[in-house]
Scaffold this active site. Structure first.
Site, PDB file in Angstrom:
ATOM      1  N   ARG A   1      12.070   4.269  -3.553  1.00 42.82           N
ATOM      2  CA  ARG A   1      11.194   3.128  -3.236  1.00 42.82           C
ATOM      3  C   ARG A   1      11.789   2.259  -2.124  1.00 42.82           C
ATOM      4  O   ARG A   1      11.135   1.351  -1.618  1.00 42.82           O
ATOM      5  CB  ARG A   1      10.973   2.260  -4.489  1.00 42.82           C
ATOM      6  CG  ARG A   1      10.193   2.963  -5.588  1.00 42.82           C
ATOM      7  CD  ARG A   1      10.077   2.091  -6.822  1.00 42.82           C
ATOM      8  NE  ARG A   1       8.964   1.179  -6.789  1.00 42.82           N
ATOM      9  CZ  ARG A   1       7.791   1.367  -7.395  1.00 42.82           C
ATOM     10  NH1 ARG A   1       7.581   2.460  -8.089  1.00 42.82           N
ATOM     11  NH2 ARG A   1       6.831   0.469  -7.327  1.00 42.82           N
TER      12      ARG A   1
ATOM     13  N   TYR B   1      10.258   1.218   1.328  1.00 37.03           N
ATOM     14  CA  TYR B   1       9.242   0.149   1.266  1.00 37.03           C
ATOM     15  C   TYR B   1       9.909  -1.185   0.928  1.00 37.03           C
ATOM     16  O   TYR B   1       9.761  -2.164   1.660  1.00 37.03           O
ATOM     17  CB  TYR B   1       8.209   0.525   0.211  1.00 37.03           C
ATOM     18  CG  TYR B   1       7.027  -0.408   0.104  1.00 37.03           C
ATOM     19  CD1 TYR B   1       6.057  -0.464   1.099  1.00 37.03           C
ATOM     20  CD2 TYR B   1       6.866  -1.226  -1.019  1.00 37.03           C
ATOM     21  CE1 TYR B   1       4.959  -1.315   0.996  1.00 37.03           C
ATOM     22  CE2 TYR B   1       5.774  -2.072  -1.136  1.00 37.03           C
ATOM     23  CZ  TYR B   1       4.817  -2.104  -0.130  1.00 37.03           C
ATOM     24  OH  TYR B   1       3.730  -2.952  -0.252  1.00 37.03           O
ATOM     25  N   ASP B   2      10.666  -1.201  -0.178  1.00 40.96           N
ATOM     26  CA  ASP B   2      11.261  -2.462  -0.656  1.00 40.96           C
ATOM     27  C   ASP B   2      12.202  -3.059   0.396  1.00 40.96           C
ATOM     28  O   ASP B   2      12.112  -4.234   0.740  1.00 40.96           O
ATOM     29  CB  ASP B   2      12.079  -2.233  -1.937  1.00 40.96           C
ATOM     30  CG  ASP B   2      11.273  -1.630  -3.072  1.00 40.96           C
ATOM     31  OD1 ASP B   2      10.111  -1.268  -2.848  1.00 40.96           O
ATOM     32  OD2 ASP B   2      11.819  -1.512  -4.189  1.00 40.96           O
TER      33      ASP B   2
ATOM     34  N   GLN C   1       5.459  -0.578 -19.498  1.00 37.01           N
ATOM     35  CA  GLN C   1       5.774  -1.333 -18.275  1.00 37.01           C
ATOM     36  C   GLN C   1       4.567  -2.201 -17.909  1.00 37.01           C
ATOM     37  O   GLN C   1       3.427  -1.832 -18.201  1.00 37.01           O
ATOM     38  CB  GLN C   1       6.158  -0.390 -17.120  1.00 37.01           C
ATOM     39  CG  GLN C   1       5.066   0.470 -16.528  1.00 37.01           C
ATOM     40  CD  GLN C   1       4.872   1.801 -17.251  1.00 37.01           C
ATOM     41  OE1 GLN C   1       5.063   1.890 -18.451  1.00 37.01           O
ATOM     42  NE2 GLN C   1       4.466   2.824 -16.516  1.00 37.01           N
TER      43      GLN C   1
ATOM     44  N   ASP D   1      10.952   2.899 -11.354  1.00 34.51           N
ATOM     45  CA  ASP D   1       9.680   2.217 -11.635  1.00 34.51           C
ATOM     46  C   ASP D   1       9.978   0.859 -12.294  1.00 34.51           C
ATOM     47  O   ASP D   1      10.599   0.817 -13.361  1.00 34.51           O
ATOM     48  CB  ASP D   1       8.857   3.094 -12.596  1.00 34.51           C
ATOM     49  CG  ASP D   1       7.389   2.756 -12.577  1.00 34.51           C
ATOM     50  OD1 ASP D   1       6.666   3.332 -11.752  1.00 34.51           O
ATOM     51  OD2 ASP D   1       6.961   1.900 -13.389  1.00 34.51           O
TER      52      ASP D   1
ATOM     53  N   ARG E   1       6.560  -6.967 -14.276  1.00 32.30           N
ATOM     54  CA  ARG E   1       6.334  -7.724 -13.042  1.00 32.30           C
ATOM     55  C   ARG E   1       5.219  -8.733 -13.262  1.00 32.30           C
ATOM     56  O   ARG E   1       4.136  -8.390 -13.728  1.00 32.30           O
ATOM     57  CB  ARG E   1       5.964  -6.767 -11.920  1.00 32.30           C
ATOM     58  CG  ARG E   1       6.022  -7.442 -10.580  1.00 32.30           C
ATOM     59  CD  ARG E   1       5.484  -6.565  -9.513  1.00 32.30           C
ATOM     60  NE  ARG E   1       6.369  -5.499  -9.110  1.00 32.30           N
ATOM     61  CZ  ARG E   1       5.938  -4.347  -8.627  1.00 32.30           C
ATOM     62  NH1 ARG E   1       4.659  -4.121  -8.522  1.00 32.30           N
ATOM     63  NH2 ARG E   1       6.791  -3.435  -8.239  1.00 32.30           N
TER      64      ARG E   1
HETATM   65  P1  NAD Z   1      -3.485   0.278   2.869  1.00 31.46           P
HETATM   66  O1  NAD Z   1      -2.635   1.490   2.920  1.00 31.46           O
HETATM   67  O2  NAD Z   1      -4.878   0.412   2.391  1.00 31.46           O
HETATM   68  O3  NAD Z   1      -3.518  -0.436   4.289  1.00 31.46           O
HETATM   69  C1  NAD Z   1      -2.465  -0.381   5.215  1.00 31.46           C
HETATM   70  C2  NAD Z   1      -3.065  -0.196   6.600  1.00 31.46           C
HETATM   71  O4  NAD Z   1      -1.999  -0.173   7.573  1.00 31.46           O
HETATM   72  C3  NAD Z   1      -3.827   1.116   6.749  1.00 31.46           C
HETATM   73  O5  NAD Z   1      -5.064   0.901   7.349  1.00 31.46           O
HETATM   74  C4  NAD Z   1      -2.902   1.962   7.630  1.00 31.46           C
HETATM   75  O6  NAD Z   1      -3.603   2.922   8.385  1.00 31.46           O
HETATM   76  C5  NAD Z   1      -2.244   0.896   8.473  1.00 31.46           C
HETATM   77  N1  NAD Z   1      -0.947   1.292   9.039  1.00 31.46           N
HETATM   78  C6  NAD Z   1       0.082   1.900   8.394  1.00 31.46           C
HETATM   79  N2  NAD Z   1       1.098   2.110   9.261  1.00 31.46           N
HETATM   80  C7  NAD Z   1       0.702   1.596  10.461  1.00 31.46           C
HETATM   81  C8  NAD Z   1       1.313   1.532  11.747  1.00 31.46           C
HETATM   82  N3  NAD Z   1       2.549   2.007  11.971  1.00 31.46           N
HETATM   83  N4  NAD Z   1       0.609   0.982  12.767  1.00 31.46           N
HETATM   84  C9  NAD Z   1      -0.647   0.491  12.563  1.00 31.46           C
HETATM   85  N5  NAD Z   1      -1.271   0.544  11.360  1.00 31.46           N
HETATM   86  C10 NAD Z   1      -0.596   1.093  10.328  1.00 31.46           C
HETATM   87  O7  NAD Z   1      -2.678  -0.777   1.988  1.00 31.46           O
HETATM   88  P2  NAD Z   1      -3.136  -2.205   1.446  1.00 31.46           P
HETATM   89  O8  NAD Z   1      -3.127  -2.130  -0.014  1.00 31.46           O
HETATM   90  O9  NAD Z   1      -4.346  -2.670   2.140  1.00 31.46           O
HETATM   91  O10 NAD Z   1      -1.882  -3.090   1.889  1.00 31.46           O
HETATM   92  C11 NAD Z   1      -1.932  -3.922   3.034  1.00 31.46           C
HETATM   93  C12 NAD Z   1      -0.628  -4.692   3.156  1.00 31.46           C
HETATM   94  O11 NAD Z   1      -0.442  -5.504   1.998  1.00 31.46           O
HETATM   95  C13 NAD Z   1       0.597  -3.810   3.273  1.00 31.46           C
HETATM   96  O12 NAD Z   1       1.493  -4.372   4.210  1.00 31.46           O
HETATM   97  C14 NAD Z   1       1.191  -3.841   1.898  1.00 31.46           C
HETATM   98  O13 NAD Z   1       2.593  -3.649   1.926  1.00 31.46           O
HETATM   99  C15 NAD Z   1       0.818  -5.229   1.424  1.00 31.46           C
HETATM  100  N6  NAD Z   1       0.738  -5.285  -0.049  1.00 31.46           N
HETATM  101  C16 NAD Z   1      -0.302  -4.701  -0.701  1.00 31.46           C
HETATM  102  C17 NAD Z   1      -0.338  -4.749  -2.105  1.00 31.46           C
HETATM  103  C18 NAD Z   1      -1.473  -4.139  -2.896  1.00 31.46           C
HETATM  104  O14 NAD Z   1      -1.442  -4.192  -4.128  1.00 31.46           O
HETATM  105  N7  NAD Z   1      -2.487  -3.593  -2.286  1.00 31.46           N
HETATM  106  C19 NAD Z   1       0.707  -5.378  -2.808  1.00 31.46           C
HETATM  107  C20 NAD Z   1       1.757  -5.925  -2.091  1.00 31.46           C
HETATM  108  C21 NAD Z   1       1.767  -5.880  -0.704  1.00 31.46           C
HETATM  109  N1  UDP Z   2       1.163   4.530 -13.276  1.00 33.57           N
HETATM  110  C1  UDP Z   2       0.707   5.265 -14.351  1.00 33.57           C
HETATM  111  N2  UDP Z   2      -0.185   6.274 -14.108  1.00 33.57           N
HETATM  112  C2  UDP Z   2      -0.651   6.561 -12.875  1.00 33.57           C
HETATM  113  C3  UDP Z   2      -0.200   5.797 -11.776  1.00 33.57           C
HETATM  114  C4  UDP Z   2       0.722   4.789 -12.016  1.00 33.57           C
HETATM  115  O1  UDP Z   2       1.086   5.026 -15.507  1.00 33.57           O
HETATM  116  O2  UDP Z   2      -1.464   7.492 -12.745  1.00 33.57           O
HETATM  117  C5  UDP Z   2       2.110   3.415 -13.520  1.00 33.57           C
HETATM  118  C6  UDP Z   2       3.335   3.409 -12.616  1.00 33.57           C
HETATM  119  O3  UDP Z   2       4.371   4.197 -13.157  1.00 33.57           O
HETATM  120  C7  UDP Z   2       3.687   1.933 -12.595  1.00 33.57           C
HETATM  121  C8  UDP Z   2       2.331   1.231 -12.734  1.00 33.57           C
HETATM  122  O4  UDP Z   2       1.438   2.209 -13.246  1.00 33.57           O
HETATM  123  O5  UDP Z   2       4.475   1.603 -13.708  1.00 33.57           O
HETATM  124  C9  UDP Z   2       1.787   0.676 -11.415  1.00 33.57           C
HETATM  125  O6  UDP Z   2       1.851   1.707 -10.464  1.00 33.57           O
HETATM  126  P1  UDP Z   2       1.220   1.537  -9.019  1.00 33.57           P
HETATM  127  O7  UDP Z   2       1.599   2.747  -8.235  1.00 33.57           O
HETATM  128  O8  UDP Z   2      -0.212   1.194  -9.124  1.00 33.57           O
HETATM  129  O9  UDP Z   2       1.934   0.234  -8.422  1.00 33.57           O
HETATM  130  P2  UDP Z   2       3.468  -0.198  -8.269  1.00 33.57           P
HETATM  131  O10 UDP Z   2       4.351   0.678  -9.076  1.00 33.57           O
HETATM  132  O11 UDP Z   2       3.760  -0.091  -6.810  1.00 33.57           O
HETATM  133  O12 UDP Z   2       3.472  -1.594  -8.773  1.00 33.57           O
END
Ligand code: NAD
Ligand code: UDP
Ligand code: UDP
Length: 341
Positions: free
Chosen positions: A146, A149-150, A213, A276, A280
């Site tokens: 992870r 990303y993190d 979780q 995982d 949270r």
């Molecule tokens: P998503 O994957 O649907 O959207 C991400 C977008 O970024 C996509 O359209 C993708 O094509 C574009 N992208 C990826 N790499 C790129 C690059 N190098 N150049 C240009 N475009 C690029 O994801 P999302 O859920 O809409 O998330 C959007 C943002 O919010 C992300 O930065 C994500 O880390 C953050 N975020 C989302 C969540 C969530 O639960 N959805 C939670 C925490 C943070």
């Molecule tokens: N998870 C699950 N079944 C699935 C997909 C995810 O039980 O088919 C669990 C996963 O292990 C995590 C939680 O659901 O504990 C949230 O996962 P998700 O990928 O949605 O988000 P994130 O882990 O990034 O918060």
């Protein structure tokens, strides 16, 4: 004379799940919106309805390359967000977070634009403090799967704070917790999209581990409202949690989704993925105080709206999954080679 309420706004990642909803809101408000996306995980379908709007433009561009435009505000959302997506090309994930942040901060610095970073609750890792406050430094494995990303998002926060302190760039940092709603990709592997697709297809719901979780799920409209308020606020240089403080176990979310879909699918346990997080939940005191914001959509209502989207989009026949496009990592190396020519 320029109208101060009318802004030129860049949304990177604007063709993704959150970005496309944000573009909707900003276009409706009358701003000039430039959606910048390389379509790694996003799709033109998410913003197709905006293409005819005179105040909306789309640019296919990878944020790891410099971007020269004239703007007033930048929302930096570009980054794959689900574990399946961001782990499929982890090097590109880190580059997107880090090089992308540098380029967009360089742009913000040059044109004196305000810039908001879509950070994440993942900066807290597998937290040992509950609920998570912004002052908590986190518990992240820097070499796990992870980490791309993190740690990429943590480094982006560092860059945002340093451009703020060193160059006076006007930054905002949103630490976004799990968000769900229409336009989630059905094959992104996230728990809500997986369970809804599986329930609609009558397949078993794949519950990882014991399902004890927890996560806290925020409906997309609430989250977008929080992003817009944060951008408009005085919260320069302080990260702000945006998420729903109602904590739910994965076992309970499975039951909620079975109820929302009316499905009789059974639950099938699968191994828990590496690193995982066990628990949270955001402390949103800061968002409540600074932004007067808190989520308004209850989980059952948000899930009904999300299920309705999946049904209309992917499940006109019984087998939802057969109609959902599979996600495969695009060949970004080829794109990058073409872009740099
Ligand atoms: P998503 O994957 O649907 O959207 C991400 C977008 O970024 C996509 O359209 C993708 O094509 C574009 N992208 C990826 N790499 C790129 C690059 N190098 N150049 C240009 N475009 C690029 O994801 P999302 O859920 O809409 O998330 C959007 C943002 O919010 C992300 O930065 C994500 O880390 C953050 N975020 C989302 C969540 C969530 O639960 N959805 C939670 C925490 C943070
Ligand atoms: N998870 C699950 N079944 C699935 C997909 C995810 O039980 O088919 C669990 C996963 O292990 C995590 C939680 O659901 O504990 C949230 O996962 P998700 O990928 O949605 O988000 P994130 O882990 O990034 O918060
Ligand atoms: N940059 C950009 N658009 C701009 C200005 C800068 O994409 O309008 C990028 C450029 O690639 C640069 C990076 O942002 O390398 C960082 O800019 P900064 O001014 O901080 O550093 P420098 O230009 O000195 O490397």
């Amino acid at each position: 004379m320029k109208d101060p309420d009318h802004k030129r706004i860049v949304v990177t990642g604007g063709a993704g799940f959150l970005g496309s909803h944000l573009c909707d809101r900003l276009v409706e408000a009358g701003h000039d919106v430039l959606c910048v996306d390389n379509f790694y995980t996003g799709s033109k379908e998410n913003i197709a309805h905006l293409l005819q709007r005179p105040n909306f433009e789309l640019l296919r561009h990878d944020v790891t390359f410099p971007l020269y435009v004239e703007v007033d505000e930048i929302y930096n959302l570009a980054c794959p967000a689900s574990p399946v997506h961001y782990q499929s090309d982890p090097v590109q994930t880190t580059k997107t977070s880090v090089h992308g942040a540098i380029n967009l901060l360089g742009l913000a610095k040059r044109v004196r634009a305000r810039i908001l970073q879509a950070s994440t609750s993942e900066v807290y890792g597998d937290p040992d403090n509950h609920p998570q406050q912004e002052s908590y430094w986190g518990h992240v494995n820097p070499v796990g799967r992870r980490a791309c990303y993190d740690e990429g998002k943590r480094c982006a926060e560092t860059l945002f704070m340093d451009y703020h302190r060193q160059h006076g760039v006007d930054v905002r940092i949103a630490r976004i917790f799990n968000t769900y709603g229409p336009r989630m990709h059905p094959a992104d592997g996230r728990v809500v999209s997986n369970f809804i697709s599986q329930a609609l297809a009558g397949e078993p719901l794949t519950l990882y581990g014991e399902g004890t979780q927890t996560r806290s799920f925020c409906y997309v409209d609430d989250l977008v409202e929080g992003l817009i308020r944060l951008m408009a606020s005085d919260a320069a240089g302080t990260p702000v949690n945006l998420g729903n403080p109602c904590e739910t176990s994965m076992r309970d979310i499975a039951s909620e989704i079975l109820q929302a879909t009316g499905s009789a699918s059974r639950i099938e346990h699968r191994p828990l993925p590496e690193d995982d997080p066990r628990q949270r939940c955001p402390d949103i005191t800061l968002a409540r105080t600074l932004l007067h914001w808190q989520p308004a959509v209850p989980l059952p209502q948000g899930l009904r709206l999300t299920v309705a989207y999946f049904v209309s989009r992917y499940a006109r026949t019984q087998r939802a999954r057969a109609h959902a496009p599979d996600w495969q990592a695009p060949d970004t190396a080829a794109w990058r080679a073409a872009d740099s020519r």
